[in-house]
Scaffold this active site. Sequence first.
Site, PDB file in Angstrom:
ATOM      1  CD  GLU A 158       0.877 -12.737 -11.712  1.00  0.00           C
ATOM      2  OE1 GLU A 158       1.733 -11.796 -12.167  1.00  0.00           O
ATOM      3  OE2 GLU A 158       1.308 -13.459 -10.740  1.00  0.00           O
ATOM      4  CE  LYS A 202       8.558 -13.462 -15.431  1.00  0.00           C
ATOM      5  NZ  LYS A 202       8.386 -14.653 -14.506  1.00  0.00           N
ATOM      6  CG  HIS A 207     -10.206  13.587   3.008  1.00  0.00           C
ATOM      7  ND1 HIS A 207     -11.142  14.796   3.333  1.00  0.00           N
ATOM      8  CD2 HIS A 207     -10.209  12.737   3.928  1.00  0.00           C
ATOM      9  CE1 HIS A 207     -11.370  14.733   4.549  1.00  0.00           C
ATOM     10  NE2 HIS A 207     -11.008  13.346   4.875  1.00  0.00           N
TER      11      HIS A 207
END
EC number: 5.3.1.9
Length: 548
Positions: free
Chosen positions: A354, A513, A385
Amino acid sequence: MSSPTKLTAWQKLTEHKQEMASVSMKSLFEADPKRAEKYTTQAAGWTLDYAKNRANEKTLSLLTDLAKEAGLESAIKGMFSGAHINNTEDRSVLHIALRASQAQETLMVDGVNVLAEVRATLKQMEAFVTQLHNGEWKGYTGKRITDVISIGIGGSYLGPKVVAEALTPYKKDGIKVHFVANIDGSDITGKLKLVNPETTVFVISSKTFGTLETLSNANAARDWFLSNGGSQSDVSKHFAAVSSNVKKAVDFGMAEENIFPMWDWVGGRYSLWSAIGLPVAIAVGMDNFYELLDGAHQMDEHFRTTPFEENLPVIMGTLGVWYINFHNAQTHALIPYDHYLRAMPAHIQQLDMESNGKSTLLNGDGVETDTGPIIWGGAGTNGQHAYHQLLHQGTRLVPVDFIVPLASHNPIGEHHAQLFANCLSQSQALMVGKTLEQAQQELRDAGASPDQVEAIAPHKVIKGNRPSNTLLTDKMTPATVGALIALYEHRTFVQGTIWGINSFDQWGVELGKVLGTDIYNRLVSDSDNSALDASTQALIKAFKKAQA
Protein backbone atom coordinates in the site's frame (compact mmCIF):
# COMPACT_ATOMS: atom_id res chain seq x y z
CA MET A 1 12.66 14.40 -7.24
CA SER A 2 13.21 13.17 -10.79
CA SER A 3 13.69 9.52 -11.73
CA PRO A 4 16.37 7.73 -9.68
CA THR A 5 17.68 6.21 -12.92
CA LYS A 6 19.38 9.57 -13.56
CA LEU A 7 21.41 9.37 -10.35
CA THR A 8 25.13 8.66 -10.68
CA ALA A 9 25.01 5.80 -8.18
CA TRP A 10 22.14 4.16 -10.10
CA GLN A 11 24.15 4.23 -13.31
CA LYS A 12 27.19 2.80 -11.53
CA LEU A 13 25.03 0.03 -10.07
CA THR A 14 23.81 -0.81 -13.57
CA GLU A 15 27.43 -1.32 -14.64
CA HIS A 16 28.27 -3.14 -11.42
CA LYS A 17 25.44 -5.62 -12.00
CA GLN A 18 27.34 -6.84 -15.07
CA GLU A 19 30.50 -7.22 -12.98
CA MET A 20 28.59 -9.36 -10.48
CA ALA A 21 26.76 -11.49 -13.07
CA SER A 22 29.11 -14.46 -12.77
CA VAL A 23 29.97 -14.05 -9.08
CA SER A 24 28.53 -16.64 -6.70
CA MET A 25 27.88 -16.09 -3.03
CA LYS A 26 29.91 -19.22 -2.31
CA SER A 27 32.94 -17.61 -3.94
CA LEU A 28 32.44 -14.46 -1.88
CA PHE A 29 32.58 -16.52 1.32
CA GLU A 30 35.65 -18.38 0.08
CA ALA A 31 37.41 -15.11 -0.73
CA ASP A 32 36.71 -13.52 2.65
CA PRO A 33 36.82 -15.69 5.80
CA LYS A 34 35.40 -12.75 7.78
CA ARG A 35 32.45 -12.13 5.47
CA ALA A 36 29.85 -13.34 7.97
CA GLU A 37 31.28 -11.09 10.67
CA LYS A 38 31.45 -8.07 8.36
CA TYR A 39 27.93 -8.56 7.08
CA THR A 40 26.23 -8.82 10.45
CA THR A 41 24.86 -5.88 12.42
CA GLN A 42 22.59 -5.38 15.43
CA ALA A 43 19.96 -2.99 16.72
CA ALA A 44 17.02 -2.93 19.15
CA GLY A 45 17.35 -6.58 20.12
CA TRP A 46 17.72 -7.86 16.55
CA THR A 47 20.72 -9.23 14.68
CA LEU A 48 20.73 -9.00 10.89
CA ASP A 49 22.90 -11.48 8.99
CA TYR A 50 22.97 -10.26 5.40
CA ALA A 51 26.06 -12.19 4.29
CA LYS A 52 24.03 -14.48 2.01
CA ASN A 53 23.39 -11.77 -0.58
CA ARG A 54 24.72 -11.19 -4.08
CA ALA A 55 26.72 -8.27 -2.83
CA ASN A 56 30.32 -7.35 -2.09
CA GLU A 57 31.82 -4.25 -0.52
CA LYS A 58 31.51 -2.31 -3.77
CA THR A 59 27.83 -3.25 -4.05
CA LEU A 60 27.06 -2.06 -0.55
CA SER A 61 29.09 1.12 -1.01
CA LEU A 62 27.19 1.98 -4.19
CA LEU A 63 23.85 1.22 -2.52
CA THR A 64 24.77 3.56 0.33
CA ASP A 65 25.74 6.20 -2.23
CA LEU A 66 22.37 5.69 -3.93
CA ALA A 67 20.48 6.25 -0.68
CA LYS A 68 22.42 9.43 0.03
CA GLU A 69 22.12 10.74 -3.52
CA ALA A 70 18.36 10.09 -3.43
CA GLY A 71 18.09 12.35 -0.39
CA LEU A 72 17.40 9.76 2.29
CA GLU A 73 19.28 11.70 4.97
CA SER A 74 17.09 14.78 4.54
CA ALA A 75 13.97 12.61 4.18
CA ILE A 76 14.65 11.00 7.56
CA LYS A 77 15.18 14.40 9.16
CA GLY A 78 11.99 15.63 7.55
CA MET A 79 9.90 12.77 8.90
CA PHE A 80 11.24 13.04 12.45
CA SER A 81 10.81 16.83 12.51
CA GLY A 82 7.19 16.76 11.35
CA ALA A 83 7.72 18.12 7.83
CA HIS A 84 4.85 17.51 5.41
CA ILE A 85 6.58 14.69 3.54
CA ASN A 86 3.19 13.28 2.46
CA ASN A 87 3.06 15.81 -0.35
CA THR A 88 -0.17 14.72 -2.07
CA GLU A 89 -2.19 15.17 1.12
CA ASP A 90 0.00 17.94 2.59
CA ARG A 91 0.52 16.08 5.85
CA SER A 92 3.22 15.19 8.32
CA VAL A 93 4.08 11.52 8.76
CA LEU A 94 4.44 10.95 12.48
CA HIS A 95 3.86 7.35 13.49
CA ILE A 96 7.28 7.75 15.13
CA ALA A 97 5.71 10.30 17.53
CA LEU A 98 3.34 7.62 18.84
CA ARG A 99 6.29 5.80 20.41
CA ALA A 100 8.56 8.75 21.21
CA SER A 101 10.61 8.66 24.40
CA GLN A 102 8.98 10.07 27.52
CA ALA A 103 12.07 12.26 27.81
CA GLN A 104 10.98 14.13 24.69
CA GLU A 105 8.38 16.68 25.76
CA THR A 106 7.52 18.49 22.55
CA LEU A 107 7.14 17.89 18.84
CA MET A 108 5.39 20.82 17.26
CA VAL A 109 3.40 20.27 14.08
CA ASP A 110 1.39 23.13 12.63
CA GLY A 111 1.44 24.87 16.00
CA VAL A 112 0.32 21.82 18.00
CA ASN A 113 2.43 19.76 20.40
CA VAL A 114 1.46 16.33 19.11
CA LEU A 115 3.30 14.56 21.93
CA ALA A 116 0.92 16.07 24.48
CA GLU A 117 -2.01 14.61 22.52
CA VAL A 118 -0.29 11.23 22.23
CA ARG A 119 0.42 11.05 25.98
CA ALA A 120 -3.14 12.06 26.85
CA THR A 121 -4.49 9.31 24.62
CA LEU A 122 -2.21 6.73 26.21
CA LYS A 123 -3.53 7.72 29.64
CA GLN A 124 -7.08 7.41 28.33
CA MET A 125 -6.25 3.94 26.99
CA GLU A 126 -4.66 2.97 30.29
CA ALA A 127 -7.78 3.93 32.25
CA PHE A 128 -10.00 2.00 29.83
CA VAL A 129 -7.84 -1.14 29.95
CA THR A 130 -7.57 -0.99 33.75
CA GLN A 131 -11.34 -0.74 34.17
CA LEU A 132 -11.88 -3.76 31.95
CA HIS A 133 -9.33 -5.93 33.72
CA ASN A 134 -10.12 -5.00 37.32
CA GLY A 135 -13.83 -5.58 36.79
CA GLU A 136 -14.83 -1.96 37.35
CA TRP A 137 -16.30 -1.84 33.85
CA LYS A 138 -19.46 -3.92 33.84
CA GLY A 139 -22.03 -4.76 31.23
CA TYR A 140 -25.68 -3.77 31.31
CA THR A 141 -26.59 -6.65 33.66
CA GLY A 142 -23.76 -5.89 36.07
CA LYS A 143 -21.50 -8.73 34.94
CA ARG A 144 -17.76 -8.38 34.30
CA ILE A 145 -16.55 -8.10 30.73
CA THR A 146 -15.10 -11.34 29.39
CA ASP A 147 -14.72 -10.62 25.66
CA VAL A 148 -13.76 -7.72 23.43
CA ILE A 149 -14.48 -7.73 19.70
CA SER A 150 -12.39 -5.32 17.65
CA ILE A 151 -14.08 -4.20 14.43
CA GLY A 152 -11.95 -2.49 11.80
CA ILE A 153 -10.30 -3.16 8.45
CA GLY A 154 -6.93 -2.61 6.80
CA GLY A 155 -4.53 -0.93 9.20
CA SER A 156 -7.23 -0.86 11.87
CA TYR A 157 -7.29 -4.65 11.75
CA LEU A 158 -4.13 -6.24 10.38
CA GLY A 159 -1.55 -4.57 12.61
CA PRO A 160 -3.40 -5.05 15.91
CA LYS A 161 -4.40 -8.62 15.05
CA VAL A 162 -0.87 -9.60 14.04
CA VAL A 163 0.67 -8.05 17.16
CA ALA A 164 -1.93 -9.54 19.51
CA GLU A 165 -1.23 -12.93 17.96
CA ALA A 166 2.55 -12.43 18.10
CA LEU A 167 2.28 -11.64 21.82
CA THR A 168 0.09 -14.61 22.71
CA PRO A 169 2.45 -15.67 25.54
CA TYR A 170 1.87 -12.27 27.17
CA LYS A 171 -1.91 -12.27 27.09
CA LYS A 172 -3.68 -11.40 30.33
CA ASP A 173 -6.23 -13.77 31.81
CA GLY A 174 -9.87 -12.82 32.04
CA ILE A 175 -10.60 -11.15 28.71
CA LYS A 176 -10.45 -12.68 25.24
CA VAL A 177 -9.93 -10.38 22.27
CA HIS A 178 -11.44 -11.21 18.88
CA PHE A 179 -11.08 -9.43 15.53
CA VAL A 180 -13.62 -8.79 12.77
CA ALA A 181 -12.80 -7.13 9.45
CA ASN A 182 -14.44 -8.74 6.44
CA ILE A 183 -17.79 -7.43 5.24
CA ASP A 184 -18.64 -11.05 4.45
CA GLY A 185 -21.28 -11.74 7.11
CA SER A 186 -19.64 -15.05 7.93
CA ASP A 187 -16.84 -13.21 9.72
CA ILE A 188 -18.89 -11.39 12.34
CA THR A 189 -21.46 -14.18 12.60
CA GLY A 190 -18.73 -16.59 13.62
CA LYS A 191 -17.37 -14.23 16.27
CA LEU A 192 -20.79 -13.41 17.74
CA LYS A 193 -21.43 -17.11 18.28
CA LEU A 194 -18.47 -17.15 20.67
CA VAL A 195 -19.62 -14.38 23.01
CA ASN A 196 -22.35 -13.29 25.42
CA PRO A 197 -23.95 -9.85 24.86
CA GLU A 198 -23.99 -9.25 28.62
CA THR A 199 -20.21 -9.53 28.88
CA THR A 200 -18.90 -8.27 25.52
CA VAL A 201 -17.47 -4.88 24.56
CA PHE A 202 -17.01 -3.85 20.93
CA VAL A 203 -14.22 -1.49 19.85
CA ILE A 204 -15.05 0.15 16.51
CA SER A 205 -12.00 1.56 14.70
CA SER A 206 -12.64 3.93 11.82
CA LYS A 207 -11.09 7.36 11.33
CA THR A 208 -14.20 8.78 9.65
CA PHE A 209 -16.67 6.43 11.33
CA GLY A 210 -17.89 5.84 7.81
CA THR A 211 -15.72 3.05 6.40
CA LEU A 212 -18.19 0.78 4.63
CA GLU A 213 -16.99 -2.56 5.96
CA THR A 214 -16.41 -1.34 9.50
CA LEU A 215 -19.68 0.54 9.84
CA SER A 216 -21.65 -2.38 8.37
CA ASN A 217 -20.12 -4.74 10.92
CA ALA A 218 -20.62 -2.20 13.73
CA ASN A 219 -24.31 -1.92 12.85
CA ALA A 220 -24.59 -5.70 12.75
CA ALA A 221 -22.98 -5.92 16.19
CA ARG A 222 -25.34 -3.31 17.62
CA ASP A 223 -28.37 -5.04 16.07
CA TRP A 224 -27.24 -8.32 17.63
CA PHE A 225 -26.77 -6.62 20.99
CA LEU A 226 -30.21 -4.98 20.88
CA SER A 227 -31.93 -8.19 19.82
CA ASN A 228 -30.32 -10.18 22.64
CA GLY A 229 -31.44 -8.20 25.67
CA GLY A 230 -29.59 -4.92 25.39
CA SER A 231 -31.27 -1.54 24.93
CA GLN A 232 -30.12 1.60 23.13
CA SER A 233 -29.32 3.22 26.48
CA ASP A 234 -27.01 0.27 27.23
CA VAL A 235 -24.97 0.68 24.04
CA SER A 236 -22.50 3.01 25.77
CA LYS A 237 -21.60 0.22 28.22
CA HIS A 238 -20.71 -2.14 25.38
CA PHE A 239 -19.30 -0.01 22.56
CA ALA A 240 -16.20 2.18 22.29
CA ALA A 241 -14.63 3.81 19.25
CA VAL A 242 -11.31 4.91 17.82
CA SER A 243 -12.25 7.73 15.46
CA SER A 244 -11.74 11.38 14.63
CA ASN A 245 -15.48 11.75 14.01
CA VAL A 246 -16.74 12.10 17.58
CA LYS A 247 -20.23 13.22 16.55
CA LYS A 248 -20.94 10.11 14.47
CA ALA A 249 -19.66 7.84 17.24
CA VAL A 250 -21.84 9.60 19.83
CA ASP A 251 -24.84 9.36 17.51
CA PHE A 252 -24.15 5.63 17.29
CA GLY A 253 -24.59 5.40 21.05
CA MET A 254 -21.10 5.71 22.51
CA ALA A 255 -20.08 7.81 25.48
CA GLU A 256 -17.70 10.59 24.48
CA GLU A 257 -15.17 9.53 27.11
CA ASN A 258 -14.92 6.15 25.37
CA ILE A 259 -14.04 7.62 21.98
CA PHE A 260 -10.31 7.63 21.31
CA PRO A 261 -8.73 10.07 18.84
CA MET A 262 -7.01 9.51 15.51
CA TRP A 263 -4.88 12.03 13.65
CA ASP A 264 -4.33 12.89 10.00
CA TRP A 265 -0.57 12.54 10.47
CA VAL A 266 -0.85 8.78 11.04
CA GLY A 267 -1.74 6.53 8.13
CA GLY A 268 -3.80 3.43 8.80
CA ARG A 269 -1.02 0.96 8.05
CA TYR A 270 1.23 2.78 10.53
CA SER A 271 -1.41 3.23 13.23
CA LEU A 272 -1.16 0.19 15.52
CA TRP A 273 0.97 2.29 17.90
CA SER A 274 -1.96 4.66 18.46
CA ALA A 275 -5.36 3.98 20.03
CA ILE A 276 -5.87 1.66 17.05
CA GLY A 277 -3.70 -0.65 19.16
CA LEU A 278 -6.27 -0.61 21.98
CA PRO A 279 -7.21 -4.27 21.34
CA VAL A 280 -3.53 -5.17 21.76
CA ALA A 281 -3.38 -3.26 25.04
CA ILE A 282 -6.51 -5.04 26.26
CA ALA A 283 -5.07 -8.42 25.27
CA VAL A 284 -1.60 -8.05 26.80
CA GLY A 285 -1.99 -5.16 29.25
CA MET A 286 -0.71 -1.60 29.07
CA ASP A 287 2.64 -2.59 30.57
CA ASN A 288 3.37 -4.79 27.58
CA PHE A 289 1.90 -2.23 25.18
CA TYR A 290 4.40 0.33 26.51
CA GLU A 291 7.18 -2.24 25.96
CA LEU A 292 5.95 -2.65 22.38
CA LEU A 293 6.21 1.11 21.87
CA ASP A 294 9.65 1.21 23.46
CA GLY A 295 10.97 -1.50 21.14
CA ALA A 296 9.71 0.44 18.13
CA HIS A 297 11.28 3.63 19.51
CA GLN A 298 14.64 1.87 19.85
CA MET A 299 14.49 0.99 16.15
CA ASP A 300 13.42 4.56 15.34
CA GLU A 301 16.49 5.93 17.09
CA HIS A 302 18.74 3.40 15.37
CA PHE A 303 17.29 4.43 12.00
CA ARG A 304 17.57 8.14 12.78
CA THR A 305 21.12 8.19 14.16
CA THR A 306 23.09 5.25 12.76
CA PRO A 307 25.37 5.60 9.72
CA PHE A 308 23.82 4.01 6.65
CA GLU A 309 26.56 1.38 6.48
CA GLU A 310 25.35 -0.13 9.78
CA ASN A 311 21.69 0.85 9.59
CA LEU A 312 19.35 -2.15 9.46
CA PRO A 313 16.44 -0.51 7.59
CA VAL A 314 18.85 1.10 5.12
CA ILE A 315 20.76 -2.12 4.49
CA MET A 316 17.59 -4.15 3.99
CA GLY A 317 15.91 -1.43 1.96
CA THR A 318 18.80 -0.85 -0.41
CA LEU A 319 19.40 -4.57 -0.90
CA GLY A 320 15.74 -4.82 -1.85
CA VAL A 321 16.24 -2.09 -4.46
CA TRP A 322 19.30 -3.98 -5.72
CA TYR A 323 17.20 -7.06 -6.45
CA ILE A 324 14.03 -5.34 -7.66
CA ASN A 325 15.67 -2.86 -10.02
CA PHE A 326 18.88 -4.58 -11.05
CA HIS A 327 18.00 -8.29 -10.88
CA ASN A 328 14.34 -8.09 -11.97
CA ALA A 329 12.98 -9.58 -8.73
CA GLN A 330 9.23 -9.05 -8.65
CA THR A 331 8.42 -10.48 -5.24
CA HIS A 332 9.92 -10.65 -1.76
CA ALA A 333 9.19 -13.43 0.74
CA LEU A 334 9.00 -13.11 4.54
CA ILE A 335 9.24 -16.41 6.37
CA PRO A 336 9.02 -16.23 10.17
CA TYR A 337 10.12 -19.40 11.93
CA ASP A 338 7.89 -18.64 14.89
CA HIS A 339 4.31 -19.83 15.12
CA TYR A 340 3.07 -16.68 16.81
CA LEU A 341 4.47 -14.57 13.95
CA ARG A 342 2.74 -16.63 11.26
CA ALA A 343 0.43 -13.77 10.20
CA MET A 344 3.12 -11.10 10.12
CA PRO A 345 3.70 -11.38 6.34
CA ALA A 346 0.11 -10.21 5.83
CA HIS A 347 0.74 -7.02 7.84
CA ILE A 348 4.02 -6.30 6.06
CA GLN A 349 2.26 -7.03 2.78
CA GLN A 350 -0.19 -4.20 3.45
CA LEU A 351 2.50 -1.93 4.86
CA ASP A 352 4.80 -2.33 1.86
CA MET A 353 2.38 -2.77 -1.04
CA GLU A 354 0.00 0.00 0.00
CA SER A 355 2.96 2.30 0.63
CA ASN A 356 5.12 1.59 -2.41
CA GLY A 357 2.62 0.29 -4.95
CA LYS A 358 2.96 3.58 -6.82
CA SER A 359 3.69 4.59 -10.41
CA THR A 360 4.01 8.37 -10.04
CA LEU A 361 7.04 10.31 -8.83
CA LEU A 362 6.77 13.04 -6.21
CA ASN A 363 7.07 15.63 -8.99
CA GLY A 364 4.08 14.17 -10.83
CA ASP A 365 6.00 12.40 -13.59
CA GLY A 366 5.56 8.70 -14.23
CA VAL A 367 8.17 6.35 -12.80
CA GLU A 368 10.77 4.89 -15.15
CA THR A 369 11.52 1.80 -13.12
CA ASP A 370 9.82 -0.85 -11.02
CA THR A 371 8.70 0.14 -7.54
CA GLY A 372 7.13 -1.96 -4.76
CA PRO A 373 7.39 -5.75 -5.06
CA ILE A 374 4.71 -8.28 -4.20
CA ILE A 375 5.21 -9.22 -0.53
CA TRP A 376 4.21 -12.70 0.52
CA GLY A 377 5.18 -15.52 2.83
CA GLY A 378 4.08 -17.62 5.76
CA ALA A 379 5.27 -19.63 8.71
CA GLY A 380 8.26 -21.92 8.55
CA THR A 381 8.51 -24.88 8.47
CA ASN A 382 5.05 -25.13 6.90
CA GLY A 383 6.21 -23.26 3.81
CA GLN A 384 8.92 -25.83 3.17
CA HIS A 385 6.15 -28.27 2.32
CA ALA A 386 4.30 -25.76 0.16
CA TYR A 387 6.07 -23.00 -1.78
CA HIS A 388 9.78 -23.42 -0.99
CA GLN A 389 10.12 -25.61 -4.07
CA LEU A 390 9.69 -22.49 -6.20
CA LEU A 391 12.26 -20.61 -4.12
CA HIS A 392 14.86 -23.30 -4.79
CA GLN A 393 14.18 -24.37 -8.39
CA GLY A 394 11.74 -21.84 -9.84
CA THR A 395 12.69 -19.51 -12.67
CA ARG A 396 12.06 -16.30 -10.72
CA LEU A 397 14.46 -14.75 -8.25
CA VAL A 398 12.76 -14.33 -4.86
CA PRO A 399 14.82 -12.68 -2.11
CA VAL A 400 13.84 -14.04 1.30
CA ASP A 401 13.87 -12.71 4.86
CA PHE A 402 14.06 -15.47 7.46
CA ILE A 403 12.94 -14.36 10.94
CA VAL A 404 13.65 -16.60 13.92
CA PRO A 405 14.08 -16.35 17.72
CA LEU A 406 16.90 -18.17 19.48
CA ALA A 407 14.55 -19.40 22.21
CA SER A 408 10.93 -20.53 22.20
CA HIS A 409 8.16 -19.62 24.61
CA ASN A 410 7.16 -23.28 24.48
CA PRO A 411 10.28 -25.45 24.70
CA ILE A 412 9.11 -28.98 24.01
CA GLY A 413 11.73 -31.67 23.48
CA GLU A 414 13.86 -30.91 20.45
CA HIS A 415 11.16 -28.89 18.69
CA HIS A 416 12.94 -25.55 18.72
CA ALA A 417 16.33 -26.96 17.75
CA GLN A 418 14.67 -28.68 14.80
CA LEU A 419 12.81 -25.50 13.87
CA PHE A 420 16.00 -23.45 14.03
CA ALA A 421 17.93 -26.05 12.05
CA ASN A 422 15.30 -25.95 9.32
CA CYS A 423 15.52 -22.17 9.13
CA LEU A 424 19.30 -22.18 8.76
CA SER A 425 19.28 -25.07 6.32
CA GLN A 426 16.85 -23.25 4.04
CA SER A 427 19.01 -20.14 3.86
CA GLN A 428 22.06 -22.30 3.26
CA ALA A 429 20.35 -24.39 0.58
CA LEU A 430 19.19 -21.26 -1.25
CA MET A 431 22.79 -20.12 -1.39
CA VAL A 432 24.75 -23.30 -2.14
CA GLY A 433 22.25 -25.28 -4.21
CA LYS A 434 23.28 -28.60 -5.75
CA THR A 435 25.44 -29.05 -8.85
CA LEU A 436 24.89 -31.64 -11.58
CA GLU A 437 27.98 -33.52 -10.39
CA GLN A 438 26.66 -33.63 -6.83
CA ALA A 439 23.28 -34.86 -8.04
CA GLN A 440 24.92 -37.56 -10.14
CA GLN A 441 27.09 -38.76 -7.26
CA GLU A 442 24.11 -38.75 -4.92
CA LEU A 443 22.24 -41.05 -7.29
CA ARG A 444 25.23 -43.37 -7.74
CA ASP A 445 25.61 -43.63 -3.96
CA ALA A 446 21.94 -44.61 -3.79
CA GLY A 447 22.53 -47.45 -6.25
CA ALA A 448 21.05 -45.88 -9.39
CA SER A 449 22.07 -47.28 -12.76
CA PRO A 450 24.01 -45.13 -15.24
CA ASP A 451 20.84 -44.63 -17.30
CA GLN A 452 18.91 -43.56 -14.21
CA VAL A 453 21.69 -41.17 -13.23
CA GLU A 454 21.64 -39.57 -16.67
CA ALA A 455 17.85 -39.27 -16.72
CA ILE A 456 17.22 -38.08 -13.17
CA ALA A 457 20.26 -35.99 -12.20
CA PRO A 458 19.26 -32.85 -14.18
CA HIS A 459 15.98 -32.71 -12.24
CA LYS A 460 17.86 -32.66 -8.93
CA VAL A 461 20.08 -29.73 -9.86
CA ILE A 462 19.49 -26.61 -7.73
CA LYS A 463 21.32 -23.57 -9.06
CA GLY A 464 21.65 -21.84 -5.70
CA ASN A 465 22.95 -18.29 -5.42
CA ARG A 466 19.50 -17.24 -4.18
CA PRO A 467 19.77 -14.33 -1.70
CA SER A 468 18.38 -14.17 1.82
CA ASN A 469 18.63 -12.22 5.06
CA THR A 470 18.33 -13.82 8.48
CA LEU A 471 16.95 -11.82 11.40
CA LEU A 472 17.68 -13.24 14.85
CA THR A 473 16.45 -12.23 18.29
CA ASP A 474 16.85 -13.86 21.68
CA LYS A 475 13.10 -14.26 22.19
CA MET A 476 9.90 -12.78 20.84
CA THR A 477 8.90 -10.13 23.40
CA PRO A 478 6.74 -7.00 23.17
CA ALA A 479 9.89 -4.94 22.65
CA THR A 480 11.36 -7.14 19.91
CA VAL A 481 8.02 -7.39 18.11
CA GLY A 482 7.76 -3.60 18.20
CA ALA A 483 11.29 -3.20 16.88
CA LEU A 484 10.70 -5.74 14.11
CA ILE A 485 7.62 -3.98 12.76
CA ALA A 486 9.33 -0.59 12.99
CA LEU A 487 12.26 -2.06 11.05
CA TYR A 488 9.96 -2.96 8.16
CA GLU A 489 8.21 0.41 8.34
CA HIS A 490 11.52 2.19 7.89
CA ARG A 491 12.73 -0.28 5.26
CA THR A 492 9.62 0.59 3.26
CA PHE A 493 10.34 4.31 3.66
CA VAL A 494 13.93 3.83 2.49
CA GLN A 495 12.79 2.20 -0.73
CA GLY A 496 10.05 4.74 -1.39
CA THR A 497 12.53 7.57 -0.94
CA ILE A 498 15.00 6.03 -3.37
CA TRP A 499 12.25 5.51 -5.95
CA GLY A 500 11.10 9.10 -5.48
CA ILE A 501 7.49 8.18 -4.65
CA ASN A 502 5.09 9.05 -1.83
CA SER A 503 4.92 6.06 0.51
CA PHE A 504 2.14 7.60 2.60
CA ASP A 505 -0.89 8.04 0.35
CA GLN A 506 -3.15 5.35 -1.16
CA TRP A 507 -5.21 6.78 -3.99
CA GLY A 508 -5.76 3.35 -5.53
CA VAL A 509 -7.56 2.27 -2.37
CA GLU A 510 -9.69 5.41 -2.46
CA LEU A 511 -10.81 4.70 -6.04
CA GLY A 512 -11.93 1.23 -5.03
CA LYS A 513 -14.07 2.70 -2.24
CA VAL A 514 -15.80 5.11 -4.62
CA LEU A 515 -16.51 2.46 -7.26
CA GLY A 516 -17.65 0.00 -4.59
CA THR A 517 -20.31 2.44 -3.40
CA ASP A 518 -21.48 3.02 -6.96
CA ILE A 519 -21.77 -0.70 -7.72
CA TYR A 520 -23.59 -1.34 -4.43
CA ASN A 521 -26.16 1.31 -5.28
CA ARG A 522 -26.70 -0.36 -8.65
CA LEU A 523 -27.12 -3.78 -7.03
CA VAL A 524 -29.94 -2.60 -4.76
CA SER A 525 -31.78 -0.41 -7.27
CA ASP A 526 -33.20 -0.52 -10.78
CA SER A 527 -30.69 1.98 -12.13
CA ASP A 528 -29.70 2.07 -15.78
CA ASN A 529 -26.43 0.16 -16.14
CA SER A 530 -26.05 0.51 -19.90
CA ALA A 531 -23.09 2.87 -19.54
CA LEU A 532 -21.09 0.18 -17.74
CA ASP A 533 -18.89 -2.32 -19.52
CA ALA A 534 -20.59 -5.54 -20.63
CA SER A 535 -18.73 -7.69 -18.10
CA THR A 536 -19.82 -5.60 -15.10
CA GLN A 537 -23.39 -5.45 -16.42
CA ALA A 538 -23.51 -9.24 -16.67
CA LEU A 539 -22.13 -9.70 -13.15
CA ILE A 540 -24.69 -7.27 -11.69
CA LYS A 541 -27.43 -9.15 -13.51
CA ALA A 542 -26.20 -12.46 -12.09
CA PHE A 543 -26.28 -11.08 -8.54
CA LYS A 544 -29.79 -9.68 -8.91
CA LYS A 545 -31.04 -12.95 -10.36
CA ALA A 546 -29.61 -14.87 -7.39
CA GLN A 547 -31.36 -12.54 -4.93
CA ALA A 548 -34.76 -12.79 -6.64
